[in-house]
Design a protein around this motif. Structure first.
Motif, PDB file in Angstrom:
ATOM      1  N   LEU A  62       0.837  -1.204   0.000  1.00  0.00           N
ATOM      2  CA  LEU A  62       0.000   0.000   0.000  1.00  0.00           C
ATOM      3  C   LEU A  62       0.872   1.254   0.000  1.00  0.00           C
ATOM      4  O   LEU A  62       0.578   2.218  -0.707  1.00  0.00           O
ATOM      5  CB  LEU A  62      -0.928   0.009   1.217  1.00  0.00           C
ATOM      6  CG  LEU A  62      -2.096  -0.967   1.183  1.00  0.00           C
ATOM      7  CD1 LEU A  62      -2.762  -1.034   2.552  1.00  0.00           C
ATOM      8  CD2 LEU A  62      -3.103  -0.598   0.104  1.00  0.00           C
ATOM      9  N   LEU A  63       1.925   1.226   0.789  1.00  0.00           N
ATOM     10  CA  LEU A  63       2.834   2.372   0.857  1.00  0.00           C
ATOM     11  C   LEU A  63       3.515   2.615  -0.492  1.00  0.00           C
ATOM     12  O   LEU A  63       3.699   3.767  -0.900  1.00  0.00           O
ATOM     13  CB  LEU A  63       3.871   2.153   1.954  1.00  0.00           C
ATOM     14  CG  LEU A  63       4.730   3.329   2.350  1.00  0.00           C
ATOM     15  CD1 LEU A  63       3.889   4.528   2.747  1.00  0.00           C
ATOM     16  CD2 LEU A  63       5.640   2.938   3.500  1.00  0.00           C
ATOM     17  N   ASP A  64       3.849   1.539  -1.192  1.00  0.00           N
ATOM     18  CA  ASP A  64       4.451   1.673  -2.525  1.00  0.00           C
ATOM     19  C   ASP A  64       3.508   2.372  -3.499  1.00  0.00           C
ATOM     20  O   ASP A  64       3.955   2.999  -4.452  1.00  0.00           O
ATOM     21  CB  ASP A  64       4.838   0.307  -3.092  1.00  0.00           C
ATOM     22  CG  ASP A  64       6.064  -0.280  -2.431  1.00  0.00           C
ATOM     23  OD1 ASP A  64       6.799   0.461  -1.743  1.00  0.00           O
ATOM     24  OD2 ASP A  64       6.280  -1.502  -2.587  1.00  0.00           O
ATOM     25  N   ARG A  65       2.204   2.233  -3.263  1.00  0.00           N
ATOM     26  CA  ARG A  65       1.205   2.820  -4.171  1.00  0.00           C
ATOM     27  C   ARG A  65       0.381   3.901  -3.483  1.00  0.00           C
ATOM     28  O   ARG A  65      -0.780   4.119  -3.818  1.00  0.00           O
ATOM     29  CB  ARG A  65       0.295   1.709  -4.697  1.00  0.00           C
ATOM     30  CG  ARG A  65       1.061   0.720  -5.567  1.00  0.00           C
ATOM     31  CD  ARG A  65       0.172  -0.257  -6.264  1.00  0.00           C
ATOM     32  NE  ARG A  65      -0.856   0.398  -7.040  1.00  0.00           N
ATOM     33  CZ  ARG A  65      -1.960  -0.216  -7.445  1.00  0.00           C
ATOM     34  NH1 ARG A  65      -2.165  -1.477  -7.160  1.00  0.00           N
ATOM     35  NH2 ARG A  65      -2.875   0.438  -8.133  1.00  0.00           N
ATOM     36  N   ILE A  66       0.978   4.573  -2.510  1.00  0.00           N
ATOM     37  CA  ILE A  66       0.230   5.538  -1.698  1.00  0.00           C
ATOM     38  C   ILE A  66      -0.383   6.658  -2.531  1.00  0.00           C
ATOM     39  O   ILE A  66      -1.494   7.102  -2.251  1.00  0.00           O
ATOM     40  CB  ILE A  66       1.080   6.087  -0.532  1.00  0.00           C
ATOM     41  CG1 ILE A  66       0.185   6.821   0.473  1.00  0.00           C
ATOM     42  CG2 ILE A  66       2.217   6.949  -1.047  1.00  0.00           C
ATOM     43  CD1 ILE A  66       0.852   7.117   1.783  1.00  0.00           C
ATOM     44  N   ASP A  67       0.318   7.112  -3.570  1.00  0.00           N
ATOM     45  CA  ASP A  67      -0.232   8.185  -4.410  1.00  0.00           C
ATOM     46  C   ASP A  67      -1.537   7.737  -5.070  1.00  0.00           C
ATOM     47  O   ASP A  67      -2.538   8.456  -5.048  1.00  0.00           O
ATOM     48  CB  ASP A  67       0.780   8.617  -5.465  1.00  0.00           C
ATOM     49  CG  ASP A  67       2.025   9.229  -4.850  1.00  0.00           C
ATOM     50  OD1 ASP A  67       1.910   9.894  -3.805  1.00  0.00           O
ATOM     51  OD2 ASP A  67       3.117   9.036  -5.412  1.00  0.00           O
ATOM     52  N   SER A  68      -1.527   6.545  -5.638  1.00  0.00           N
ATOM     53  CA  SER A  68      -2.735   6.007  -6.276  1.00  0.00           C
ATOM     54  C   SER A  68      -3.832   5.753  -5.251  1.00  0.00           C
ATOM     55  O   SER A  68      -5.013   5.983  -5.527  1.00  0.00           O
ATOM     56  CB  SER A  68      -2.426   4.700  -6.999  1.00  0.00           C
ATOM     57  OG  SER A  68      -1.483   4.904  -8.008  1.00  0.00           O
ATOM     58  N   LEU A  69      -3.446   5.272  -4.076  1.00  0.00           N
ATOM     59  CA  LEU A  69      -4.416   4.979  -3.022  1.00  0.00           C
ATOM     60  C   LEU A  69      -5.129   6.248  -2.569  1.00  0.00           C
ATOM     61  O   LEU A  69      -6.364   6.284  -2.500  1.00  0.00           O
ATOM     62  CB  LEU A  69      -3.725   4.306  -1.835  1.00  0.00           C
ATOM     63  CG  LEU A  69      -4.618   4.003  -0.629  1.00  0.00           C
ATOM     64  CD1 LEU A  69      -5.669   2.958  -0.984  1.00  0.00           C
ATOM     65  CD2 LEU A  69      -3.775   3.548   0.550  1.00  0.00           C
ATOM     66  N   VAL A  70      -4.378   7.282  -2.273  1.00  0.00           N
ATOM     67  CA  VAL A  70      -4.984   8.529  -1.820  1.00  0.00           C
ATOM     68  C   VAL A  70      -5.856   9.127  -2.921  1.00  0.00           C
ATOM     69  O   VAL A  70      -6.966   9.606  -2.660  1.00  0.00           O
ATOM     70  CB  VAL A  70      -3.913   9.534  -1.344  1.00  0.00           C
ATOM     71  CG1 VAL A  70      -4.530  10.895  -1.042  1.00  0.00           C
ATOM     72  CG2 VAL A  70      -3.196   9.001  -0.113  1.00  0.00           C
ATOM     73  N   GLN A  71      -5.384   9.075  -4.162  1.00  0.00           N
ATOM     74  CA  GLN A  71      -6.178   9.584  -5.286  1.00  0.00           C
ATOM     75  C   GLN A  71      -7.484   8.809  -5.415  1.00  0.00           C
ATOM     76  O   GLN A  71      -8.530   9.393  -5.696  1.00  0.00           O
ATOM     77  CB  GLN A  71      -5.370   9.508  -6.585  1.00  0.00           C
ATOM     78  CG  GLN A  71      -6.069  10.088  -7.782  1.00  0.00           C
ATOM     79  CD  GLN A  71      -6.333  11.578  -7.655  1.00  0.00           C
ATOM     80  OE1 GLN A  71      -5.555  12.306  -7.071  1.00  0.00           O
ATOM     81  NE2 GLN A  71      -7.442  12.033  -8.191  1.00  0.00           N
ATOM     82  N   ARG A  72      -7.433   7.501  -5.179  1.00  0.00           N
ATOM     83  CA  ARG A  72      -8.643   6.664  -5.262  1.00  0.00           C
ATOM     84  C   ARG A  72      -9.627   6.983  -4.139  1.00  0.00           C
ATOM     85  O   ARG A  72     -10.826   7.091  -4.353  1.00  0.00           O
ATOM     86  CB  ARG A  72      -8.222   5.183  -5.202  1.00  0.00           C
ATOM     87  CG  ARG A  72      -9.311   4.181  -4.934  1.00  0.00           C
ATOM     88  CD  ARG A  72     -10.219   3.986  -6.127  1.00  0.00           C
ATOM     89  NE  ARG A  72     -11.121   2.888  -5.964  1.00  0.00           N
ATOM     90  CZ  ARG A  72     -12.217   2.904  -5.231  1.00  0.00           C
ATOM     91  NH1 ARG A  72     -12.540   3.969  -4.544  1.00  0.00           N
ATOM     92  NH2 ARG A  72     -13.006   1.845  -5.153  1.00  0.00           N
ATOM     93  N   LEU A  73      -9.099   7.153  -2.910  1.00  0.00           N
ATOM     94  CA  LEU A  73      -9.964   7.371  -1.755  1.00  0.00           C
ATOM     95  C   LEU A  73     -10.412   8.827  -1.610  1.00  0.00           C
ATOM     96  O   LEU A  73     -11.548   9.098  -1.216  1.00  0.00           O
ATOM     97  CB  LEU A  73      -9.252   6.930  -0.471  1.00  0.00           C
ATOM     98  CG  LEU A  73      -8.830   5.470  -0.394  1.00  0.00           C
ATOM     99  CD1 LEU A  73      -8.091   5.202   0.909  1.00  0.00           C
ATOM    100  CD2 LEU A  73     -10.025   4.539  -0.543  1.00  0.00           C
ATOM    101  N   TYR A  74      -9.494   9.751  -1.861  1.00  0.00           N
ATOM    102  CA  TYR A  74      -9.758  11.182  -1.663  1.00  0.00           C
ATOM    103  C   TYR A  74      -9.215  11.981  -2.849  1.00  0.00           C
ATOM    104  O   TYR A  74      -8.150  12.592  -2.758  1.00  0.00           O
ATOM    105  CB  TYR A  74      -9.101  11.671  -0.369  1.00  0.00           C
ATOM    106  CG  TYR A  74      -9.630  10.996   0.866  1.00  0.00           C
ATOM    107  CD1 TYR A  74     -10.885  11.315   1.376  1.00  0.00           C
ATOM    108  CD2 TYR A  74      -8.868  10.038   1.531  1.00  0.00           C
ATOM    109  CE1 TYR A  74     -11.369  10.698   2.516  1.00  0.00           C
ATOM    110  CE2 TYR A  74      -9.350   9.419   2.667  1.00  0.00           C
ATOM    111  CZ  TYR A  74     -10.597   9.753   3.163  1.00  0.00           C
ATOM    112  OH  TYR A  74     -11.083   9.137   4.289  1.00  0.00           O
TER     113      TYR A  74
END
Length: 155
Positions: A14-26
């Motif tokens: 998840l940390l490796d893809r944090i940019d995508s994760l945050v963009q997806r959630l918020y």
């Protein structure tokens, strides 16, 4: 649900893809320094919720309005778009699906575990180095300081 990968390896992915994760959630998240900023767990433009994306606190989340915080799994659990309603078990399942790790073969799982251990060791070493550097700099400033005798600080 059967074992897929460890929680540590899941968090590392998840940390490796944090940019995508945050963009997806918020998608409305703004960047300031080492943090993404959001109005709160519910989203919206603002600064109450901070999601650290780099440095020794990368992956940590804090809502300064409510005082609550946690890690990326907490973020997933609390984000309205995931439908987890604060449930960490549901957040783990969501993360496994989102990352696609449920389809990993045994060799890929072992590699993910190895990478998670290496990343954890690297972050620990970086934090120790940073603490040692700070201690050295503080000691140097102390030793270079002038005496207070006769100065306004003495009075």
């Amino acid at each position: 649900m059967s074992y897929v990968i460890s929680i540590d390896a899941l968090k590392e992915r998840l940390l490796d893809r944090i940019d995508s994760l945050v963009q997806r959630l918020y998608p409305e998240a703004a960047i300031e320094g080492s943090n993404y900023l959001v109005d709160g767990w519910e989203g919206g433009a603002g600064q109450a919720l901070r999601i650290c994306y780099r440095g020794n606190k990368a992956g940590w989340v804090k809502d300064f309005r409510s005082g609550e915080g946690g890690d990326l799994l907490t973020l997933i659990a609390r984000a309205p778009s995931t439908g987890c309603n604060g449930d960490t078990s549901a957040a783990i399942k969501w993360a496994i699906d989102w990352l696609g790790v449920g389809q990993m073969n045994r060799q890929d799982r072992q590699e993910a575990e190895r990478q998670a251990r290496l990343a954890s060791q690297r972050r620990s070493a970086e934090a120790a180095k940073k603490a040692a550097d700070l201690l050295r700099a503080s000691k140097r400033r102390y030793l270079e300081a002038a005496p207070l005798f006769g100065s306004p600080a003495e009075r």
